[in-house]
Design a protein around this motif. Sequence first.
Motif: not given
Length: 384
Positions: A251-252, A150
């Motif tokens: 986890w976005s 990320q």
Amino acid sequence: MSIFNVNPVTVDDYRRLAERRLPRFLFDYLDGGANAEASLAANVNDFDNYRLVQRVLRNVDGIDTSTTIAGFDAAMPVTLAPVGMAGMYRRRGETQGARAADAVGVPYTVSTLGICPVEEIIAATGKPIWFQLYMLRDRDVVQSLLARAQAAGCTTLVFTVDLPVAGMRLRDYRNGMIGTNLASKLSKAAQLATSPCWAYDVGIKGKPHTIGNLDKVVPDPDDLNAVKAFIDSQFDPRCTWEDIAWLRSIWSGKIIIKGLMEVDDAKAAVDVGADGIVVSNHGARQLDSVASSISKLPAIAKAVGKQTEILVDGGIRSGIDVVKAVALGANGVMIGRPWVYANAARGEQGVTDLLTTFQKEIATAMALMGVTSIDQITSDLIEA
């Protein structure tokens, strides 16, 4: 006529060039499947069970092959699948694949087990990529991998769920890739000696040969045998659907679950909130005598196609195959072996050229089927 005198066009052209260029153990690792490789053949051959419908006297001016896949505006319904150790097939192979994907306008997915780390790949294009994850026993390692992905700019997580244990890939035993005894070492040394172009391009100029995304967690990241032992010990057979909620909490971005072959599993993926699924038997590298991916697609698309995005991989060898997959209910496809064959044979330009051929094949098929956009490729344009 020698293959070296032929301008490669098809996946098979690139495959033959790659076979000539690569050490046998590396070619077999890419090319092979599990056990007797019955499912490997079925993945490719079962596309022949479906026929497209040709229509005439339609206005097909202005063909548009573009679509959207997991929020990515793609030039065609194709993504580059994650392939472990792609950087061993061409110098810094993952970066070359990502640049080719960017040039054509399709998503690129890097494997957990890629040679090049996510930072290097994203720096090569300046664009986000997708990150593929295997669930590992050490959840702290998983968290660090996802945080790193990320931070580097990865937008979509492709979570592979069909590898609680590694399949029996017998070619790897036969050619000495698996094994550290003297016979295996001598076999690999002999194979390397017959591949001078590869030895210079990858063996010398392509260093470091670490699994880049694991270089901070593996004790000896320069030793591929040590890395393999670490990974084999980390595949987690305890992973269940409950772990998806945990992934979602850390986890976005979007989560695509890869490795589903049955309707019940596809429904379960929807129930846990997956943004997409990949109908896949892992390129027939896990369980032999399982059905082909394409044969499983129609039922899964009928069951969950209105609720989630569906990709399919395994056996796609042309733009015609892509059109068949879309007609059977997929939003797009993933290709793994084809892009690595092309990269091994002709580098970044080979991948770009192959993808360009796929796009031309898709556009030509659409014109001859009487449609001008991807959303017009529906089930009434295919016969079984």
